[in-house]
Enzyme design. Structure first.
Site, PDB file in Angstrom:
ATOM      1  CG  ASN A 235      45.029  45.890  50.587  1.00  0.00           C
ATOM      2  OD1 ASN A 235      45.318  46.924  51.158  1.00  0.00           O
ATOM      3  ND2 ASN A 235      44.202  45.865  49.540  1.00  0.00           N
ATOM      4  N   GLY A 298      45.142  57.211  41.407  1.00  0.00           N
ATOM      5  CA  GLY A 298      44.724  55.921  41.982  1.00  0.00           C
ATOM      6  C   GLY A 298      45.764  55.429  42.970  1.00  0.00           C
ATOM      7  CE  LYS A 314      31.422  33.406  62.683  1.00  0.00           C
ATOM      8  NZ  LYS A 314      31.464  32.953  64.042  1.00  0.00           N
ATOM      9  CB  ILE A 334      39.256  51.848  39.651  1.00  0.00           C
ATOM     10  CG1 ILE A 334      38.375  50.870  40.414  1.00  0.00           C
ATOM     11  CG2 ILE A 334      38.718  53.262  39.741  1.00  0.00           C
ATOM     12  CD1 ILE A 334      38.433  51.010  41.923  1.00  0.00           C
TER      13      ILE A 334
HETATM   14  O1  PMT Z   1      47.766  53.216  52.256  1.00  0.00           O
HETATM   15  P1  PMT Z   1      49.207  53.181  52.751  1.00  0.00           P
HETATM   16  O2  PMT Z   1      49.379  52.256  53.940  1.00  0.00           O
HETATM   17  O3  PMT Z   1      49.740  54.539  52.999  1.00  0.00           O
HETATM   18  O4  PMT Z   1      50.101  52.521  51.594  1.00  0.00           O
HETATM   19  C1  PMT Z   1      50.276  53.194  50.381  1.00  0.00           C
HETATM   20  C2  PMT Z   1      50.245  52.200  49.210  1.00  0.00           C
HETATM   21  C3  PMT Z   1      51.426  51.271  49.322  1.00  0.00           C
HETATM   22  C4  PMT Z   1      48.949  51.411  49.219  1.00  0.00           C
HETATM   23  C5  PMT Z   1      50.307  53.076  47.899  1.00  0.00           C
HETATM   24  O5  PMT Z   1      51.461  53.856  47.894  1.00  0.00           O
HETATM   25  C6  PMT Z   1      50.284  52.211  46.669  1.00  0.00           C
HETATM   26  O6  PMT Z   1      51.287  51.713  46.189  1.00  0.00           O
HETATM   27  N1  PMT Z   1      49.057  52.042  46.098  1.00  0.00           N
HETATM   28  C7  PMT Z   1      48.800  51.141  44.975  1.00  0.00           C
HETATM   29  C8  PMT Z   1      48.564  49.757  45.492  1.00  0.00           C
HETATM   30  C9  PMT Z   1      48.165  48.788  44.400  1.00  0.00           C
HETATM   31  O7  PMT Z   1      47.106  48.224  44.464  1.00  0.00           O
HETATM   32  O8  PMT Z   1      49.024  48.672  43.394  1.00  0.00           O
HETATM   33  P2  PMT Z   1      48.799  47.714  42.122  1.00  0.00           P
HETATM   34  O9  PMT Z   1      50.130  47.640  41.502  1.00  0.00           O
HETATM   35  O10 PMT Z   1      48.138  46.465  42.512  1.00  0.00           O
HETATM   36  O11 PMT Z   1      47.791  48.518  41.219  1.00  0.00           O
HETATM   37  C10 PMT Z   1      48.227  49.393  40.198  1.00  0.00           C
HETATM   38  C11 PMT Z   1      47.277  50.546  40.051  1.00  0.00           C
HETATM   39  O12 PMT Z   1      46.016  50.087  39.636  1.00  0.00           O
HETATM   40  C12 PMT Z   1      47.046  51.338  41.319  1.00  0.00           C
HETATM   41  O13 PMT Z   1      46.970  52.698  40.954  1.00  0.00           O
HETATM   42  C13 PMT Z   1      45.697  50.832  41.807  1.00  0.00           C
HETATM   43  O14 PMT Z   1      44.997  51.819  42.543  1.00  0.00           O
HETATM   44  C14 PMT Z   1      45.007  50.525  40.501  1.00  0.00           C
HETATM   45  N2  PMT Z   1      43.987  49.465  40.543  1.00  0.00           N
HETATM   46  C15 PMT Z   1      44.291  48.175  40.819  1.00  0.00           C
HETATM   47  C16 PMT Z   1      43.314  47.217  40.769  1.00  0.00           C
HETATM   48  C17 PMT Z   1      41.995  47.580  40.449  1.00  0.00           C
HETATM   49  N3  PMT Z   1      41.005  46.702  40.408  1.00  0.00           N
HETATM   50  N4  PMT Z   1      41.710  48.862  40.190  1.00  0.00           N
HETATM   51  C18 PMT Z   1      42.673  49.799  40.225  1.00  0.00           C
HETATM   52  O15 PMT Z   1      42.397  50.985  39.990  1.00  0.00           O
END
Ligand code: PMT
Length: 435
Positions: A235, A298, A314, A334
Protein backbone atom coordinates in the site's frame (compact mmCIF):
# COMPACT_ATOMS: atom_id res chain seq x y z
CA UNK A 1 11.32 37.04 26.04
CA UNK A 2 12.61 33.62 25.04
CA UNK A 3 12.27 31.73 28.29
CA UNK A 4 8.80 32.61 29.48
CA UNK A 5 7.21 29.89 31.61
CA UNK A 6 10.50 28.00 31.63
CA UNK A 7 11.99 26.67 34.82
CA UNK A 8 15.77 26.67 34.65
CA UNK A 9 17.83 25.11 37.41
CA UNK A 10 21.25 26.74 37.52
CA UNK A 11 23.95 24.57 39.06
CA UNK A 12 27.10 26.41 40.06
CA UNK A 13 30.41 24.68 40.72
CA UNK A 14 33.46 25.99 42.55
CA UNK A 15 35.36 27.56 39.68
CA UNK A 16 36.44 31.17 39.71
CA UNK A 17 33.94 31.89 36.92
CA UNK A 18 31.23 31.36 39.55
CA UNK A 19 31.46 35.11 40.14
CA UNK A 20 29.68 35.55 36.80
CA UNK A 21 26.66 33.52 37.91
CA UNK A 22 24.60 36.32 39.45
CA UNK A 23 24.82 37.99 36.02
CA UNK A 24 23.84 34.71 34.35
CA UNK A 25 20.85 34.47 36.73
CA UNK A 26 19.86 38.03 35.94
CA UNK A 27 19.95 37.44 32.17
CA UNK A 28 17.94 34.22 32.45
CA UNK A 29 15.33 36.01 34.52
CA UNK A 30 15.32 38.85 32.00
CA UNK A 31 14.32 36.30 29.35
CA UNK A 32 11.36 35.28 31.51
CA UNK A 33 12.81 32.15 33.18
CA UNK A 34 11.97 31.07 36.70
CA UNK A 35 15.48 30.32 37.99
CA UNK A 36 16.35 28.00 40.86
CA UNK A 37 19.99 27.82 41.84
CA UNK A 38 22.03 25.13 43.48
CA UNK A 39 25.68 25.46 44.47
CA UNK A 40 28.36 22.91 45.26
CA UNK A 41 29.96 23.40 48.70
CA UNK A 42 33.05 24.96 47.11
CA UNK A 43 30.96 27.28 44.92
CA UNK A 44 29.29 28.55 48.09
CA UNK A 45 32.74 29.98 49.02
CA UNK A 46 32.90 31.92 45.76
CA UNK A 47 29.37 33.16 45.20
CA UNK A 48 27.02 34.13 47.94
CA UNK A 49 23.87 31.98 48.26
CA UNK A 50 22.24 35.06 49.79
CA UNK A 51 22.81 37.00 46.56
CA UNK A 52 21.46 34.12 44.48
CA UNK A 53 18.42 33.78 46.72
CA UNK A 54 17.73 37.51 46.50
CA UNK A 55 18.01 37.41 42.70
CA UNK A 56 15.94 34.30 42.07
CA UNK A 57 13.46 34.53 44.93
CA UNK A 58 14.09 30.85 45.76
CA UNK A 59 16.10 29.10 48.44
CA UNK A 60 19.52 27.93 47.23
CA UNK A 61 20.35 24.22 47.41
CA UNK A 62 23.76 22.97 48.52
CA UNK A 63 23.90 19.80 50.62
CA UNK A 64 21.53 16.88 50.02
CA UNK A 65 20.64 16.44 53.70
CA UNK A 66 20.49 20.08 54.69
CA UNK A 67 17.00 20.80 53.50
CA UNK A 68 15.60 23.59 55.67
CA UNK A 69 13.14 25.23 53.30
CA UNK A 70 15.08 23.99 50.25
CA UNK A 71 13.49 21.75 47.65
CA UNK A 72 14.81 18.17 47.70
CA UNK A 73 17.22 16.91 45.05
CA UNK A 74 14.64 14.67 43.36
CA UNK A 75 11.96 17.35 42.97
CA UNK A 76 14.36 20.13 42.02
CA UNK A 77 14.60 19.22 38.32
CA UNK A 78 11.44 17.11 38.05
CA UNK A 79 9.48 19.87 36.34
CA UNK A 80 12.44 21.88 35.05
CA UNK A 81 12.96 22.66 31.37
CA UNK A 82 16.73 22.46 31.72
CA UNK A 83 19.49 21.99 34.26
CA UNK A 84 22.34 24.34 33.37
CA UNK A 85 25.67 23.76 35.08
CA UNK A 86 27.95 26.79 34.78
CA UNK A 87 30.76 26.85 35.50
CA UNK A 88 31.15 23.08 35.27
CA UNK A 89 34.46 22.15 36.87
CA UNK A 90 36.59 19.12 35.94
CA UNK A 91 35.64 17.62 39.31
CA UNK A 92 31.88 17.92 38.81
CA UNK A 93 32.16 16.79 35.18
CA UNK A 94 33.93 13.65 36.40
CA UNK A 95 31.22 13.07 39.00
CA UNK A 96 28.46 13.53 36.44
CA UNK A 97 30.16 11.13 34.05
CA UNK A 98 30.36 8.46 36.73
CA UNK A 99 26.95 8.97 38.30
CA UNK A 100 28.13 10.25 41.67
CA UNK A 101 25.64 12.04 43.86
CA UNK A 102 27.62 13.48 46.76
CA UNK A 103 26.04 16.93 46.93
CA UNK A 104 22.79 18.62 46.00
CA UNK A 105 23.92 19.48 42.47
CA UNK A 106 25.28 16.07 41.46
CA UNK A 107 22.30 14.31 43.10
CA UNK A 108 19.84 16.60 41.30
CA UNK A 109 21.68 16.00 38.00
CA UNK A 110 21.42 12.24 38.45
CA UNK A 111 17.67 12.51 39.00
CA UNK A 112 17.06 15.13 36.31
CA UNK A 113 14.56 14.09 33.61
CA UNK A 114 15.17 17.33 31.71
CA UNK A 115 17.96 18.29 29.28
CA UNK A 116 21.29 19.03 30.96
CA UNK A 117 23.52 21.76 29.58
CA UNK A 118 27.02 22.26 30.93
CA UNK A 119 29.48 25.09 30.42
CA UNK A 120 32.93 23.77 31.39
CA UNK A 121 35.49 26.17 32.86
CA UNK A 122 38.96 25.22 34.08
CA UNK A 123 42.68 25.47 33.42
CA UNK A 124 43.62 24.41 29.85
CA UNK A 125 45.70 21.45 30.92
CA UNK A 126 42.86 20.19 33.09
CA UNK A 127 40.46 20.69 30.16
CA UNK A 128 42.71 18.92 27.69
CA UNK A 129 43.53 16.06 30.05
CA UNK A 130 42.38 12.75 28.52
CA UNK A 131 40.33 12.03 31.66
CA UNK A 132 38.33 15.26 31.29
CA UNK A 133 37.96 14.78 27.54
CA UNK A 134 36.78 11.19 28.03
CA UNK A 135 34.29 12.33 30.66
CA UNK A 136 32.96 15.05 28.38
CA UNK A 137 32.64 12.60 25.51
CA UNK A 138 30.73 10.18 27.73
CA UNK A 139 28.36 12.94 28.83
CA UNK A 140 27.85 14.05 25.25
CA UNK A 141 27.03 10.48 24.20
CA UNK A 142 24.39 10.43 26.93
CA UNK A 143 22.77 13.53 25.49
CA UNK A 144 24.26 16.21 27.75
CA UNK A 145 24.67 19.46 25.83
CA UNK A 146 28.13 20.96 26.18
CA UNK A 147 28.85 24.63 25.65
CA UNK A 148 32.53 24.49 24.74
CA UNK A 149 34.78 26.86 26.69
CA UNK A 150 36.47 29.83 25.04
CA UNK A 151 40.17 30.57 24.67
CA UNK A 152 41.75 33.50 26.47
CA UNK A 153 43.33 34.56 29.77
CA UNK A 154 42.48 32.18 32.60
CA UNK A 155 42.14 32.81 36.34
CA UNK A 156 45.38 30.87 36.99
CA UNK A 157 47.34 33.49 35.04
CA UNK A 158 47.84 31.23 32.01
CA UNK A 159 46.20 31.75 28.68
CA UNK A 160 44.46 29.06 26.63
CA UNK A 161 41.24 27.14 26.29
CA UNK A 162 39.11 26.84 29.42
CA UNK A 163 37.30 30.14 29.92
CA UNK A 164 33.63 29.80 30.69
CA UNK A 165 31.51 31.38 27.96
CA UNK A 166 30.11 34.78 28.81
CA UNK A 167 26.71 34.72 30.56
CA UNK A 168 25.03 36.28 27.50
CA UNK A 169 26.44 33.55 25.27
CA UNK A 170 25.23 30.86 27.66
CA UNK A 171 21.75 32.40 27.72
CA UNK A 172 21.77 32.57 23.93
CA UNK A 173 22.66 28.89 23.76
CA UNK A 174 19.90 27.93 26.21
CA UNK A 175 17.33 30.00 24.33
CA UNK A 176 18.37 28.55 21.01
CA UNK A 177 18.35 25.01 22.33
CA UNK A 178 15.00 25.22 24.06
CA UNK A 179 13.43 26.90 21.07
CA UNK A 180 14.75 24.65 18.33
CA UNK A 181 12.81 21.52 19.10
CA UNK A 182 15.82 19.86 20.61
CA UNK A 183 18.23 20.30 17.74
CA UNK A 184 21.59 21.22 19.20
CA UNK A 185 24.04 23.25 17.23
CA UNK A 186 26.29 21.17 15.06
CA UNK A 187 29.02 19.85 17.26
CA UNK A 188 31.55 22.42 18.33
CA UNK A 189 30.35 25.00 15.86
CA UNK A 190 30.32 28.62 16.87
CA UNK A 191 27.94 29.58 19.60
CA UNK A 192 25.14 31.95 18.73
CA UNK A 193 26.06 35.56 19.18
CA UNK A 194 25.18 37.02 22.58
CA UNK A 195 22.46 39.12 21.01
CA UNK A 196 20.98 36.11 19.24
CA UNK A 197 18.08 35.17 21.57
CA UNK A 198 15.62 37.64 20.22
CA UNK A 199 16.26 36.57 16.65
CA UNK A 200 15.34 33.00 17.34
CA UNK A 201 11.92 31.58 16.73
CA UNK A 202 10.09 30.50 19.85
CA UNK A 203 7.57 28.24 18.08
CA UNK A 204 9.12 24.84 18.60
CA UNK A 205 9.87 24.06 22.17
CA UNK A 206 12.27 21.43 23.38
CA UNK A 207 9.99 18.70 24.67
CA UNK A 208 9.85 17.81 28.33
CA UNK A 209 11.13 14.35 29.06
CA UNK A 210 7.64 12.99 29.79
CA UNK A 211 8.57 9.66 28.21
CA UNK A 212 11.69 9.14 30.33
CA UNK A 213 12.06 5.57 31.48
CA UNK A 214 9.24 4.27 29.26
CA UNK A 215 9.69 1.57 26.63
CA UNK A 216 7.75 2.30 23.47
CA UNK A 217 7.24 0.05 20.47
CA UNK A 218 5.98 1.59 17.24
CA UNK A 219 5.04 -0.13 13.98
CA UNK A 220 5.42 1.95 10.83
CA UNK A 221 5.20 1.82 7.06
CA UNK A 222 3.48 -0.69 4.82
CA UNK A 223 3.89 -4.45 4.72
CA UNK A 224 4.59 -6.44 1.57
CA UNK A 225 2.88 -9.73 0.79
CA UNK A 226 4.72 -11.65 -1.93
CA UNK A 227 2.84 -12.98 -4.94
CA UNK A 228 5.88 -14.45 -6.63
CA UNK A 229 9.63 -13.67 -6.41
CA UNK A 230 9.20 -10.21 -7.97
CA UNK A 231 5.63 -9.06 -7.22
CA UNK A 232 4.04 -7.98 -3.98
CA UNK A 233 0.78 -6.67 -2.56
CA UNK A 234 1.45 -3.49 -0.62
CA UNK A 235 0.00 0.00 0.00
CA UNK A 236 0.96 3.66 -0.15
CA UNK A 237 2.24 4.09 3.42
CA UNK A 238 5.58 5.91 3.39
CA UNK A 239 6.42 5.31 7.05
CA UNK A 240 6.67 9.07 7.69
CA UNK A 241 4.03 9.14 10.44
CA UNK A 242 5.43 6.18 12.34
CA UNK A 243 9.02 7.41 12.04
CA UNK A 244 7.95 10.86 13.28
CA UNK A 245 6.32 9.18 16.28
CA UNK A 246 9.50 7.23 16.99
CA UNK A 247 11.54 10.44 16.87
CA UNK A 248 9.08 12.31 19.10
CA UNK A 249 9.00 9.49 21.65
CA UNK A 250 12.79 9.32 21.72
CA UNK A 251 13.08 13.09 22.15
CA UNK A 252 10.81 12.76 25.16
CA UNK A 253 13.28 10.38 26.76
CA UNK A 254 11.65 7.04 25.90
CA UNK A 255 13.47 3.91 24.86
CA UNK A 256 12.05 3.33 21.39
CA UNK A 257 11.82 0.25 19.18
CA UNK A 258 10.59 0.91 15.66
CA UNK A 259 9.35 -2.06 13.68
CA UNK A 260 9.41 -0.82 10.12
CA UNK A 261 7.98 -2.24 6.95
CA UNK A 262 9.90 -1.72 3.71
CA UNK A 263 10.55 2.05 3.53
CA UNK A 264 13.68 4.00 2.69
CA UNK A 265 13.57 6.52 5.56
CA UNK A 266 16.63 7.06 7.76
CA UNK A 267 16.36 5.72 11.30
CA UNK A 268 15.75 8.48 13.87
CA UNK A 269 18.70 8.99 16.24
CA UNK A 270 18.93 6.55 19.14
CA UNK A 271 15.98 4.48 17.97
CA UNK A 272 16.26 0.72 17.75
CA UNK A 273 14.93 -0.28 14.31
CA UNK A 274 13.82 -3.71 13.23
CA UNK A 275 13.08 -4.11 9.52
CA UNK A 276 10.35 -6.46 8.40
CA UNK A 277 8.54 -7.17 5.15
CA UNK A 278 5.37 -9.20 5.60
CA UNK A 279 2.52 -8.80 8.09
CA UNK A 280 3.55 -12.12 9.62
CA UNK A 281 7.15 -10.84 10.09
CA UNK A 282 5.75 -7.74 11.77
CA UNK A 283 3.45 -9.84 13.97
CA UNK A 284 6.38 -12.03 15.06
CA UNK A 285 8.65 -9.03 15.73
CA UNK A 286 5.99 -7.29 17.85
CA UNK A 287 5.16 -10.48 19.76
CA UNK A 288 8.83 -11.10 20.55
CA UNK A 289 9.11 -7.66 22.19
CA UNK A 290 5.75 -7.61 23.95
CA UNK A 291 6.99 -8.51 27.43
CA UNK A 292 9.53 -5.67 27.35
CA UNK A 293 7.37 -2.68 26.46
CA UNK A 294 5.07 -0.25 28.27
CA UNK A 295 3.38 1.28 25.23
CA UNK A 296 2.67 -0.10 21.75
CA UNK A 297 1.56 2.14 18.88
CA UNK A 298 0.29 0.48 15.70
CA UNK A 299 0.86 3.07 12.98
CA UNK A 300 1.76 0.58 10.26
CA UNK A 301 -0.59 0.01 7.37
CA UNK A 302 -0.59 -3.75 7.73
CA UNK A 303 -1.88 -5.84 4.88
CA UNK A 304 -5.13 -7.46 6.00
CA UNK A 305 -4.61 -10.37 3.61
CA UNK A 306 -1.79 -12.44 2.15
CA UNK A 307 -1.58 -14.90 -0.68
CA UNK A 308 -2.86 -18.38 0.13
CA UNK A 309 -0.15 -19.62 -2.21
CA UNK A 310 3.07 -17.79 -3.07
CA UNK A 311 4.32 -18.74 -6.53
CA UNK A 312 7.94 -19.93 -6.32
CA UNK A 313 8.70 -18.75 -9.88
CA UNK A 314 7.79 -15.52 -11.66
CA UNK A 315 4.25 -15.73 -13.02
CA UNK A 316 4.16 -15.84 -16.81
CA UNK A 317 1.24 -14.12 -18.48
CA UNK A 318 1.57 -16.51 -21.39
CA UNK A 319 0.72 -19.33 -18.99
CA UNK A 320 -2.04 -17.49 -17.08
CA UNK A 321 -4.14 -16.32 -20.00
CA UNK A 322 -6.37 -13.23 -19.89
CA UNK A 323 -7.25 -13.31 -16.22
CA UNK A 324 -5.52 -14.34 -13.06
CA UNK A 325 -7.29 -15.19 -9.81
CA UNK A 326 -5.34 -14.94 -6.60
CA UNK A 327 -6.71 -16.40 -3.37
CA UNK A 328 -6.04 -14.28 -0.30
CA UNK A 329 -6.27 -15.35 3.31
CA UNK A 330 -6.56 -13.14 6.35
CA UNK A 331 -3.49 -12.02 8.29
CA UNK A 332 -3.49 -11.95 12.07
CA UNK A 333 -4.35 -8.54 13.48
CA UNK A 334 -1.22 -7.34 15.26
CA UNK A 335 -2.62 -4.48 17.34
CA UNK A 336 -5.59 -6.61 18.38
CA UNK A 337 -3.19 -9.30 19.59
CA UNK A 338 -1.38 -6.60 21.63
CA UNK A 339 -4.67 -5.18 22.99
CA UNK A 340 -5.77 -8.63 24.17
CA UNK A 341 -2.40 -9.70 25.62
CA UNK A 342 -2.18 -10.41 29.32
CA UNK A 343 -0.53 -8.43 30.79
CA UNK A 344 -1.15 -5.86 28.11
CA UNK A 345 0.82 -2.68 27.40
CA UNK A 346 -0.90 0.68 26.89
CA UNK A 347 -2.15 0.08 23.35
CA UNK A 348 -2.68 2.72 20.67
CA UNK A 349 -4.03 2.00 17.20
CA UNK A 350 -4.65 4.03 14.08
CA UNK A 351 -7.72 3.87 11.87
CA UNK A 352 -7.32 4.83 8.24
CA UNK A 353 -10.83 5.46 6.96
CA UNK A 354 -12.38 6.89 3.81
CA UNK A 355 -15.94 7.15 5.17
CA UNK A 356 -17.85 7.06 8.50
CA UNK A 357 -14.48 7.60 10.22
CA UNK A 358 -15.58 8.20 13.82
CA UNK A 359 -17.95 5.18 13.85
CA UNK A 360 -15.32 2.84 12.35
CA UNK A 361 -12.58 4.17 14.62
CA UNK A 362 -14.67 3.70 17.79
CA UNK A 363 -15.68 0.21 16.66
CA UNK A 364 -11.98 -0.71 16.09
CA UNK A 365 -11.06 0.71 19.51
CA UNK A 366 -13.61 -1.62 21.15
CA UNK A 367 -12.98 -4.71 19.03
CA UNK A 368 -9.17 -4.50 19.28
CA UNK A 369 -9.31 -3.52 22.98
CA UNK A 370 -7.26 -0.34 22.53
CA UNK A 371 -6.64 2.49 24.99
CA UNK A 372 -6.55 5.10 22.23
CA UNK A 373 -7.18 5.24 18.51
CA UNK A 374 -6.06 7.95 16.08
CA UNK A 375 -8.42 8.43 13.17
CA UNK A 376 -6.87 9.32 9.83
CA UNK A 377 -9.25 10.54 7.15
CA UNK A 378 -7.49 8.99 4.17
CA UNK A 379 -10.08 10.20 1.67
CA UNK A 380 -8.15 13.50 1.84
CA UNK A 381 -5.16 13.93 -0.46
CA UNK A 382 -3.36 16.48 1.72
CA UNK A 383 -2.98 14.23 4.78
CA UNK A 384 -2.61 10.53 5.56
CA UNK A 385 -0.76 8.16 3.24
CA UNK A 386 2.53 9.37 1.78
CA UNK A 387 2.10 13.06 2.63
CA UNK A 388 4.23 15.36 4.78
CA UNK A 389 1.23 16.56 6.82
CA UNK A 390 -1.36 14.80 8.86
CA UNK A 391 -4.52 15.54 10.85
CA UNK A 392 -5.96 13.24 13.48
CA UNK A 393 -8.97 12.82 15.71
CA UNK A 394 -8.11 10.80 18.78
CA UNK A 395 -10.59 8.70 20.77
CA UNK A 396 -10.51 6.73 23.97
CA UNK A 397 -13.25 4.49 25.38
CA UNK A 398 -15.24 7.54 26.55
CA UNK A 399 -15.14 9.46 23.26
CA UNK A 400 -13.01 12.04 21.49
CA UNK A 401 -10.00 13.22 23.49
CA UNK A 402 -8.15 15.34 20.92
CA UNK A 403 -8.51 17.06 17.59
CA UNK A 404 -5.09 17.56 16.02
CA UNK A 405 -5.62 19.79 12.98
CA UNK A 406 -3.47 19.63 9.85
CA UNK A 407 0.22 20.15 10.58
CA UNK A 408 3.54 18.55 9.58
CA UNK A 409 3.71 14.92 10.72
CA UNK A 410 6.57 15.86 13.07
CA UNK A 411 4.27 18.29 14.89
CA UNK A 412 1.32 15.87 14.96
CA UNK A 413 3.66 13.17 16.28
CA UNK A 414 4.87 15.48 19.07
CA UNK A 415 1.28 16.27 20.08
CA UNK A 416 0.21 12.65 19.96
CA UNK A 417 3.20 11.45 21.98
CA UNK A 418 2.53 14.07 24.68
CA UNK A 419 -1.08 12.87 24.85
CA UNK A 420 -0.05 9.21 25.00
CA UNK A 421 2.57 9.76 27.71
CA UNK A 422 0.18 11.90 29.77
CA UNK A 423 -2.61 9.33 29.52
CA UNK A 424 -0.23 6.47 30.24
CA UNK A 425 1.05 8.22 33.37
CA UNK A 426 -2.46 9.16 34.52
CA UNK A 427 -3.56 5.55 34.06
CA UNK A 428 -0.57 4.31 36.03
CA UNK A 429 -1.25 6.76 38.85
CA UNK A 430 -4.89 5.73 39.01
CA UNK A 431 -3.93 2.05 39.14
CA UNK A 432 -1.47 2.81 41.95
CA UNK A 433 -4.17 4.72 43.86
CA UNK A 434 -6.60 1.82 43.54
CA UNK A 435 -4.03 -0.87 44.38
O1 PMT B 1 3.12 5.98 6.54
P1 PMT B 1 2.53 7.32 6.12
O2 PMT B 1 2.63 7.55 4.62
O3 PMT B 1 3.09 8.44 6.91
O4 PMT B 1 0.95 7.28 6.41
C1 PMT B 1 0.49 7.21 7.73
C2 PMT B 1 -0.72 6.27 7.82
C3 PMT B 1 -1.86 6.86 7.03
C4 PMT B 1 -0.37 4.89 7.29
C5 PMT B 1 -1.06 6.16 9.36
O5 PMT B 1 -1.34 7.42 9.88
C6 PMT B 1 -2.25 5.26 9.59
O6 PMT B 1 -3.40 5.65 9.52
N1 PMT B 1 -1.95 3.97 9.90
C7 PMT B 1 -2.94 2.91 10.04
C8 PMT B 1 -3.24 2.33 8.69
C9 PMT B 1 -4.18 1.14 8.76
O7 PMT B 1 -3.81 0.08 8.34
O8 PMT B 1 -5.35 1.37 9.34
P2 PMT B 1 -6.49 0.25 9.53
O9 PMT B 1 -7.69 1.03 9.86
O10 PMT B 1 -6.53 -0.66 8.39
O11 PMT B 1 -5.99 -0.58 10.77
C10 PMT B 1 -6.38 -0.28 12.10
C11 PMT B 1 -5.28 -0.60 13.06
O12 PMT B 1 -5.02 -1.98 13.06
C12 PMT B 1 -3.96 0.08 12.77
O13 PMT B 1 -3.40 0.46 14.00
C13 PMT B 1 -3.14 -1.02 12.11
O14 PMT B 1 -1.75 -0.85 12.34
C14 PMT B 1 -3.67 -2.24 12.82
N2 PMT B 1 -3.61 -3.50 12.06
C15 PMT B 1 -4.32 -3.70 10.93
C16 PMT B 1 -4.28 -4.92 10.30
C17 PMT B 1 -3.49 -5.95 10.84
N3 PMT B 1 -3.40 -7.14 10.26
N4 PMT B 1 -2.78 -5.73 11.95
C18 PMT B 1 -2.83 -4.54 12.57
O15 PMT B 1 -2.16 -4.34 13.60
Amino acid sequence: MQLEQRKIVLGICGGIAAYKCPELCRLLIKQGADVYSVVTPSAAQLVSPTTLQALTGHAVGCEVFNHGDEIGHIELCADADALVIAPATANTIAKLAHGMADNMLTAAALAAPCPIIIAPAMNSRMYRHPATQANLELLQQRGVFIIPPAEGPLACGESGIGRMREPAEIVAYICALLNRNGLPFAENTLLPRPEAPLELTSQKLLPKANGAGLRVLITAGPTEEPIDPVRVITNKSSGKMGFALAEAARKRGANVTLIAGPVSLPTPAQVNRINVKTAQDMYDAVKAKLDDVDIVIGCAAVSDYRLAYVYPQKLKKEEQGDSLTLTLIKNEDIISMVGHANPRPFTVGFAAETMHGPEHAKEKLQRKNLDLIALNDVSRHDVGFNTDDNALLVYDKDGQVADLPKAPKRVIAAQLMDLIFDMFRKGTTQKEKHA
